[in-house]
Scaffold this active site. Sequence first.
Site, PDB file in Angstrom:
ATOM      1  N   PRO A 277      -4.776  -1.214  -6.643  1.00 40.99           N
ATOM      2  CA  PRO A 277      -5.409  -1.335  -5.328  1.00 40.99           C
ATOM      3  C   PRO A 277      -4.876  -2.532  -4.548  1.00 40.99           C
ATOM      4  O   PRO A 277      -4.625  -3.596  -5.128  1.00 40.99           O
ATOM      5  CB  PRO A 277      -6.892  -1.540  -5.664  1.00 40.99           C
ATOM      6  CG  PRO A 277      -6.903  -2.137  -7.031  1.00 40.99           C
ATOM      7  CD  PRO A 277      -5.674  -1.626  -7.742  1.00 40.99           C
ATOM      8  N   ARG A 315      -0.931  -3.714  12.758  1.00 44.13           N
ATOM      9  CA  ARG A 315      -1.483  -2.385  12.480  1.00 44.13           C
ATOM     10  C   ARG A 315      -1.858  -1.594  13.733  1.00 44.13           C
ATOM     11  O   ARG A 315      -1.562  -0.398  13.802  1.00 44.13           O
ATOM     12  CB  ARG A 315      -2.673  -2.476  11.509  1.00 44.13           C
ATOM     13  CG  ARG A 315      -2.298  -3.085  10.153  1.00 44.13           C
ATOM     14  CD  ARG A 315      -3.434  -3.016   9.144  1.00 44.13           C
ATOM     15  NE  ARG A 315      -3.712  -1.641   8.764  1.00 44.13           N
ATOM     16  CZ  ARG A 315      -4.692  -0.915   9.232  1.00 44.13           C
ATOM     17  NH1 ARG A 315      -5.561  -1.416  10.073  1.00 44.13           N
ATOM     18  NH2 ARG A 315      -4.835   0.333   8.865  1.00 44.13           N
ATOM     19  N   CYS A 345       5.649  -9.375  24.927  1.00 44.40           N
ATOM     20  CA  CYS A 345       6.183  -8.547  26.007  1.00 44.40           C
ATOM     21  C   CYS A 345       6.440  -7.123  25.547  1.00 44.40           C
ATOM     22  O   CYS A 345       7.598  -6.689  25.429  1.00 44.40           O
ATOM     23  CB  CYS A 345       7.457  -9.185  26.551  1.00 44.40           C
ATOM     24  SG  CYS A 345       7.160 -10.881  27.034  1.00 44.40           S
ATOM     25  N   GLU A 346       5.382  -6.411  25.218  1.00 45.72           N
ATOM     26  CA  GLU A 346       5.441  -5.005  24.813  1.00 45.72           C
ATOM     27  C   GLU A 346       4.120  -4.377  25.238  1.00 45.72           C
ATOM     28  O   GLU A 346       3.059  -4.963  24.981  1.00 45.72           O
ATOM     29  CB  GLU A 346       5.501  -4.865  23.272  1.00 45.72           C
ATOM     30  CG  GLU A 346       6.686  -5.490  22.592  1.00 45.72           C
ATOM     31  CD  GLU A 346       7.927  -4.620  22.597  1.00 45.72           C
ATOM     32  OE1 GLU A 346       7.807  -3.387  22.849  1.00 45.72           O
ATOM     33  OE2 GLU A 346       9.008  -5.173  22.371  1.00 45.72           O
TER      34      GLU A 346
HETATM   35  C1  LIG Z   1       1.225  -0.007  -1.128  1.00 47.74           C
HETATM   36  C2  LIG Z   1       1.097   0.421  -2.532  1.00 47.74           C
HETATM   37  C3  LIG Z   1      -0.103   0.260  -3.221  1.00 47.74           C
HETATM   38  C4  LIG Z   1      -1.348  -0.274  -2.569  1.00 47.74           C
HETATM   39  O1  LIG Z   1      -1.892   0.602  -1.647  1.00 47.74           O
HETATM   40  P1  LIG Z   1      -3.311   0.294  -0.986  1.00 47.74           P
HETATM   41  O2  LIG Z   1      -3.531   1.424  -0.077  1.00 47.74           O
HETATM   42  O3  LIG Z   1      -3.210  -0.999  -0.283  1.00 47.74           O
HETATM   43  O4  LIG Z   1      -4.309   0.255  -2.100  1.00 47.74           O
HETATM   44  C5  LIG Z   1      -0.153   0.616  -4.546  1.00 47.74           C
HETATM   45  N1  LIG Z   1       0.944   1.117  -5.177  1.00 47.74           N
HETATM   46  C6  LIG Z   1       2.112   1.297  -4.544  1.00 47.74           C
HETATM   47  C7  LIG Z   1       3.258   1.849  -5.289  1.00 47.74           C
HETATM   48  C8  LIG Z   1       2.224   0.959  -3.209  1.00 47.74           C
HETATM   49  O5  LIG Z   1       3.392   1.157  -2.582  1.00 47.74           O
END
Ligand SMILES: *Cc1c(COP(=O)(O)O)cnc(C)c1O
Length: 417
Positions: A277, A315, A345-346
């Site tokens: 996670p 994001r 500037c976007e």
């Molecule tokens: C980005 C990523 C994660 C984490 O994803 P979350 O959505 O932030 O939990 C876990 N494993 C791999 C291989 C990733 O590329």
Amino acid sequence: MSGFPSFDYRNASLYGESIRLDRIAGEFGTPCYVYSRAALVAAYREFDAAFAGRDHLVCYAVKANSNLAILNLFARLGSGFDIVSGGELRRVMKAGGDPQKVVFSGVGKRPDEMRAALDAGILCFNVESEAELAVVDRVAGEMNKIAPVSLRVNPDVDAKTHPYISTGLKENKFGIPFDQAEKLYVSSRQFANVRVTGLDCHIGSQLTELGPFVEAGEKILGLLDRLETQGLQIDHLDLGGGLGIRYSGESPPRARDYVAALCKGIGRGSQRILIEPGRALVGNAGILLTRVEYLKHTPHRDFAIVDAAMNDLMRPALYDAYHEILPVTANKGNVKTYQIVGPVCETGDFLGHDRKLALSQGDLLAIMSAGAYGMSMSSNYNTRPRAAEVMVDGDQVHLIRERESVDQLVAGEKFLP
Ligand SMILES: *Cc1c(COP(=O)(O)O)cnc(C)c1O
């Protein structure tokens, strides 16, 4: 009530734990990321405890937020780490992380990154193609080592998330196509310098339902059965990351329900379970504090121009993502519908559209749920030094990254002779 437990109002003032956010802005300036130690610890503990005695390792996905203080905090709690570059490996080591709890993911690992990981003695490489398997084998051979590997399998399930953060569909660049995986596992025996120890998948990010995880889990279990029939011994299943958080209206599963569903799906097998996670550990443990520089009222729109921008928090510009935006001091003035925009500037440089707020020049705003993929995706576009980062811990506040200076930005640049 803000709806965010570690960042809530007391007498119309927004606090991080027991510290007023306006005090933090005064002391450290804006834009400034603010994290809550209690929120980070609680999120980690919820994942960890949910395994209820089953052999497991929580590998925090470093790319979500790679500040050393945050990595160190997770390391102290016993966390492992999911890295996607040699740079992230260096961060984990600097932060006191245990290399034997590190898994290395990503579609484009370079030989020098593999060497560093083999030197450090990581737990496992999550290999994403046959070509990569051959390179890991060669690099390990040159070092007289055996590389522990999992194959990252792409189970072709729809994560029902934003297309840019969906990774488990057959048209995505990630993982080994599901119907080629068994064959590659079998042929991996020909590589003398790798030892296949695990089976890995990761289907996407910001998933707000359990269904796709369960579907992927079932496919992985089916594959595991076939691999065992072929005589391959798999010690661990890495079920990836991807659990979503609440940004506004979503109601993602609780970590404990997610882990319980994974464990139930896997049944009583002997394998150790890894999860990766990122967002769910840090996303709602952080905010971005910003100040309103100017209000601009045009016949069509009301703009609040703030001192944070797309380079600080990408994001919204990248995924059209929604972040709650709250006043740091609840204001009873004249409510208008504002476009919250930065100085870059976007036209894509916005942090929120159509927010009903009562604002005055100089007000502070908190951009919520900014702990994940905020600072770690930031850039220096428009020669904007990156924000400071601080951590609140009860009634204490600690600077965990200084605001960048322009001198630091240009330090590596050289004139022609
Ligand atoms: C980005 C990523 C994660 C984490 O994803 P979350 O959505 O932030 O939990 C876990 N494993 C791999 C291989 C990733 O590329």
